[in-house]
Design an enzyme around this catalytic site. Structure first.
Site, PDB file in Angstrom:
ATOM      1  N   SER A 157      -6.281 -33.388  -8.741  1.00 25.26           N
ATOM      2  CA  SER A 157      -5.065 -32.778  -8.208  1.00 25.26           C
ATOM      3  C   SER A 157      -4.591 -33.550  -6.968  1.00 25.26           C
ATOM      4  CB  SER A 157      -5.336 -31.298  -7.899  1.00 25.26           C
ATOM      5  OG  SER A 157      -4.153 -30.606  -7.628  1.00 25.26           O
ATOM      6  N   ARG A 227      -1.578 -17.306  -2.631  1.00 27.09           N
ATOM      7  CA  ARG A 227      -2.748 -17.685  -3.426  1.00 27.09           C
ATOM      8  C   ARG A 227      -2.683 -17.091  -4.825  1.00 27.09           C
ATOM      9  NH1 ARG A 227      -6.174 -21.753  -4.168  1.00 27.09           N
ATOM     10  NH2 ARG A 227      -8.238 -21.063  -4.850  1.00 27.09           N
ATOM     11  N   ASP A 322      -3.287 -28.210 -19.084  1.00 26.20           N
ATOM     12  CA  ASP A 322      -2.801 -28.262 -17.697  1.00 26.20           C
ATOM     13  C   ASP A 322      -1.284 -28.384 -17.710  1.00 26.20           C
ATOM     14  OD1 ASP A 322      -2.254 -28.699 -15.047  1.00 26.20           O
ATOM     15  OD2 ASP A 322      -3.617 -30.397 -14.802  1.00 26.20           O
ATOM     16  N   HIS A 355      -5.139 -26.249 -15.180  1.00 30.72           N
ATOM     17  CA  HIS A 355      -5.304 -27.222 -14.095  1.00 30.72           C
ATOM     18  C   HIS A 355      -6.702 -27.167 -13.493  1.00 30.72           C
ATOM     19  CE1 HIS A 355      -4.088 -30.006 -11.042  1.00 30.72           C
ATOM     20  NE2 HIS A 355      -4.290 -29.151 -10.060  1.00 30.72           N
ATOM     21  N   ASP A 356      -7.315 -26.006 -13.479  1.00 30.07           N
ATOM     22  CA  ASP A 356      -8.659 -25.861 -12.919  1.00 30.07           C
ATOM     23  C   ASP A 356      -9.735 -26.576 -13.734  1.00 30.07           C
ATOM     24  OD1 ASP A 356      -8.153 -24.541 -10.584  1.00 30.07           O
ATOM     25  OD2 ASP A 356      -8.860 -22.578 -11.254  1.00 30.07           O
TER      26      ASP A 356
END
Length: 382
Positions: A157, A227, A322, A355-356
């Site tokens: 990232s 968040r 992602d 994405h994680d």
């Protein structure tokens, strides 16, 4: 921490803080006359100083990438699955350095630090730093550690963006750039997500223009919302559905606005946990650093021209699910590298985690990393 340290874990580690007196001129025009960088190291630097690997963290990361700070720690560092003896970045082979970026809130100079000019915390007066600024500060850290050239610079990232910037700014000081789940610039949609997150923080009544600590409060609601929004974008729809579906916490509708769906409970928990460990001003700064990243802007918006002077070999990794940093963005970088006649390897890893994924222990992903890092010492022997 487990009762006994696993053989593939670096164990209990202690961070080091390095003070720098040499002024650092930032892209924004402000000069930091002095600053601190906090970092951790794992493994041993060899006699030739040729086995050093720099780990660059993502938006909410820090220097604690592997191991434990104490035996009673519940969790290891954020990339522990990837770094350690026998792991993809094998600390039996490599000397790994992981630092907290300037502007962070984990020990490097940032909004929480004391401004020598005022004797008070910088707060919102801490200047915005860019990826280029981070790379410059990391280069000075490398100098202090006696590392002339990194065997690899690696990150996911925002960390992957730093690896790319390293290859551009210091072509002779990096042998390999490992760019994971990243892009050469943010999409408009990504900038939009970041702006909504920032506004959630800035419109919190406890924000006080960023001087919240002077009022003994925190913009908890705003940071929590930021968040929660970010966390949704890090996961795929498939993994959210698989984890939570439309499951109700009480098994029935309560016809109100409190938590009813399990996904609501999960997001609130993630937001509350984040508020306890991260600073709102640092979050604002980090998202702006993401927005500003666009190295091709200095090269007539030509990405091929941007990477023309790179000497590093590249490993670029994306993940099928992602959608925040899509495989198409990775392929755009790969195409520019190929057009510039650079040595690049690319894989799009099948993953449902969004994405994680770059933080996950996915077999195919780790196999690629392990194979890639295993060949670097062999190249050095040739």
């Amino acid at each position: 921490m487990p009762d006994s340290i696993p053989a593939d874990n670096v164990g209990v580690v202690s961070p080091t803080t390095r003070h720098f007196d040499e002024p650092l001129r930032l892209d924004c025009g402000v000069t930091l006359n002095e600053y601190d960088l906090i970092y951790e190291t794992y493994g041993t630097l060899n006699a030739e100083r040729s086995n050093a690997v720099l780990i660059c963290h993502a938006l909410s990361g820090d220097h604690h990438a592997a191991g434990y700070h104490a035996r009673n720690d519940a969790k290891p560092g954020w990339w522990d699955s990837c770094i350690g003896p026998g792991k993809p970045v094998d600390t039996n082979e490599y000397y790994v350095v992981s630092s907290n970026n300037l502007g962070g809130c984990a020990g490097s100079t940032g909004p929480l630090s004391i401004n020598p000019a005022t004797g008070k915390a910088f707060g919102p007066d801490f200047p915005i730093v860019t990826v280029r600024d981070w790379v410059e500060s990391q280069a000075r850290l490398a100098d202090a550690l006696g590392i002339d050239r990194w065997a690899a610079v690696m990150g996911g990232s925002l960390g992957g963006m730093q690896a790319l910037q390293w290859a551009i700014d210091y072509p002779d000081r990096i042998a390999h750039a490992v760019v994971i789940a990243a892009a050469s610039k943010l999409s408009t949609q990504n900038i939009a997500f970041n702006e909504v997150a920032r506004q959630a923080i800035r419109y919190d009544t406890s924000f006080h223009g960023g001087h919240y600590r002077e009022h003994d409060v925190m913009p908890e609601r705003g940071l929590m919302l930021a968040r929660m929004l970010g966390h949704i974008t890090y996961l795929s729809d498939d993994v959210l559905h698989a984890k939570f579906g439309r499951e109700l916490r009480d098994g029935k509708f309560n016809f109100g606005y409190d938590v009813e769906f399990q996904i609501e409970s999960y997001l609130r928990h993630q937001g509350q946990a984040f508020v306890r460990r991260f600073d709102a001003n640092s979050y604002l700064l980090m998202t702006k650093s993401l927005d500003y990243f666009d190295p091709a802007a200095r090269f007539d918006n030509d990405l091929t021209k941007t990477v023309a002077n790179c000497q590093a070999k590249f490993l670029v990794i994306s993940f099928t699910s992602d959608w925040r940093f899509s495989p198409a963005k990775s392929r755009e970088l790969v195409r520019a590298l190929l057009d510039a006649d650079k040595d690049v390897s690319y894989i799009d890893v099948d993953s449902e985690h969004g994405h994680d994924s770059f933080l996950m222990e996915i077999a195919a992903y780790h196999d690629v990393l392990r194979s890639y890092f295993a060949r670097i010492p062999l190249e050095q022997q040739c």
